[in-house]
Design a protein around this motif. Structure first.
Motif, PDB file in Angstrom:
ATOM      1  N   ASP A  48     -76.668 -79.610  30.248  1.00  0.00           N
ATOM      2  CA  ASP A  48     -75.625 -79.274  29.274  1.00  0.00           C
ATOM      3  C   ASP A  48     -74.517 -78.530  30.016  1.00  0.00           C
ATOM      4  O   ASP A  48     -74.733 -77.444  30.549  1.00  0.00           O
ATOM      5  N   THR A  49     -73.343 -79.125  30.062  1.00  0.00           N
ATOM      6  CA  THR A  49     -72.217 -78.515  30.773  1.00  0.00           C
ATOM      7  C   THR A  49     -71.094 -78.117  29.817  1.00  0.00           C
ATOM      8  O   THR A  49     -69.970 -77.899  30.251  1.00  0.00           O
ATOM      9  N   SER A  50     -71.418 -78.014  28.526  1.00  0.00           N
ATOM     10  CA  SER A  50     -70.374 -77.698  27.546  1.00  0.00           C
ATOM     11  C   SER A  50     -69.769 -76.315  27.774  1.00  0.00           C
ATOM     12  O   SER A  50     -68.614 -76.076  27.422  1.00  0.00           O
ATOM     13  N   GLU A  51     -70.499 -75.402  28.389  1.00  0.00           N
ATOM     14  CA  GLU A  51     -69.996 -74.054  28.672  1.00  0.00           C
ATOM     15  C   GLU A  51     -69.763 -73.828  30.164  1.00  0.00           C
ATOM     16  O   GLU A  51     -69.457 -72.712  30.583  1.00  0.00           O
ATOM     17  N   ALA A  52     -69.931 -74.871  30.969  1.00  0.00           N
ATOM     18  CA  ALA A  52     -69.820 -74.726  32.427  1.00  0.00           C
ATOM     19  C   ALA A  52     -68.353 -74.633  32.851  1.00  0.00           C
ATOM     20  O   ALA A  52     -67.454 -75.101  32.152  1.00  0.00           O
ATOM     21  N   SER A  53     -68.147 -74.012  34.008  1.00  0.00           N
ATOM     22  CA  SER A  53     -66.783 -73.876  34.543  1.00  0.00           C
ATOM     23  C   SER A  53     -66.852 -73.792  36.067  1.00  0.00           C
ATOM     24  O   SER A  53     -67.921 -73.661  36.655  1.00  0.00           O
ATOM     25  N   TRP A  54     -65.682 -73.849  36.695  1.00  0.00           N
ATOM     26  CA  TRP A  54     -65.559 -73.721  38.148  1.00  0.00           C
ATOM     27  C   TRP A  54     -65.350 -72.261  38.500  1.00  0.00           C
ATOM     28  O   TRP A  54     -64.628 -71.548  37.823  1.00  0.00           O
TER      29      TRP A  54
END
Length: 194
Positions: A48-54
């Protein structure tokens, strides 16, 4: 006809020699498939990358994509000491020694496929590919649109669009040096003289 019968008998005898010898009684053993050591396919679900960031690495030589307070899922690093500079693509997912895979990345109007190999670094086996920073395939990271990156059997990363990947790619292509900034000096228009 006299010659045919002995030849036929000879060929049957030779054919019988090719058969394996029968196994002695009691030497055959049945093994259940669960006990055979065969592994089932171990495909992983997409994270789940809905809250992921760089985030930018502390040394400034890499950017990492992932969820807060968790290990990164994808890293773009720049080897500025290589000639020409190289962009290193690291997919942090389970890998085993000797494995290779194609890592398709789609976005910004492009479809790129990167050859990645299993590498051991910092006690972790991961997938890694290196390309010269000016490789045209890397343009997939240059825009601001969403990106998808799929490693077969290890799931798909959905990466929200933004400027950081393109800015990092340009920085790497410049060998880790910022672009020179031109000074903005006022130029006199003709006829402004008094």
């Amino acid at each position: 006809m006299r010659l045919v019968a002995p030849l036929l008998l000879l060929s049957l005898t030779l054919t019988a020699c090719d058969r394996p010898a029968p196994l002695p009684q009691g030497s055959v053993q049945r093994v259940a498939l669960e006990e055979s050591g065969q592994r089932q396919a171990m495909a992983e679900v997409s994270p789940d990358t809905s809250e992921a960031s760089w985030t930018v690495a502390t040394d400034g030589q890499a950017i990492r994509f992932g969820n807060r307070d968790e290990p990164p899922l994808l890293t773009l690093a720049c080897d500025v000491d290589a000639t020409p500079p190289q962009l290193v693509i690291i997919r942090h997912a389970r890998a085993f020694p000797g494995q290779s895979a194609l890592f398709p990345v789609l976005g910004n109007g492009m479809s790129s496929r990167f050859l990645v190999d299993a590498k051991l670094a910092d006690g972790e086996w991961h997938w890694e590919g290196r390309l010269p920073a000016d490789d045209p395939q890397l343009e997939v990271f240059s825009g601001t649109r969403d990106i998808t990156a799929t490693l077969p059997g290890r799931g798909m990363l959905e990466i929200a669009g933004g400027r950081i990947t393109g800015e990092f790619l340009e920085w790497c292509r410049a060998g880790g040096r910022p672009e020179p900034v031109e000074s903005e000096t006022a130029t006199e228009e003709p006829g402004d003289e008094a």
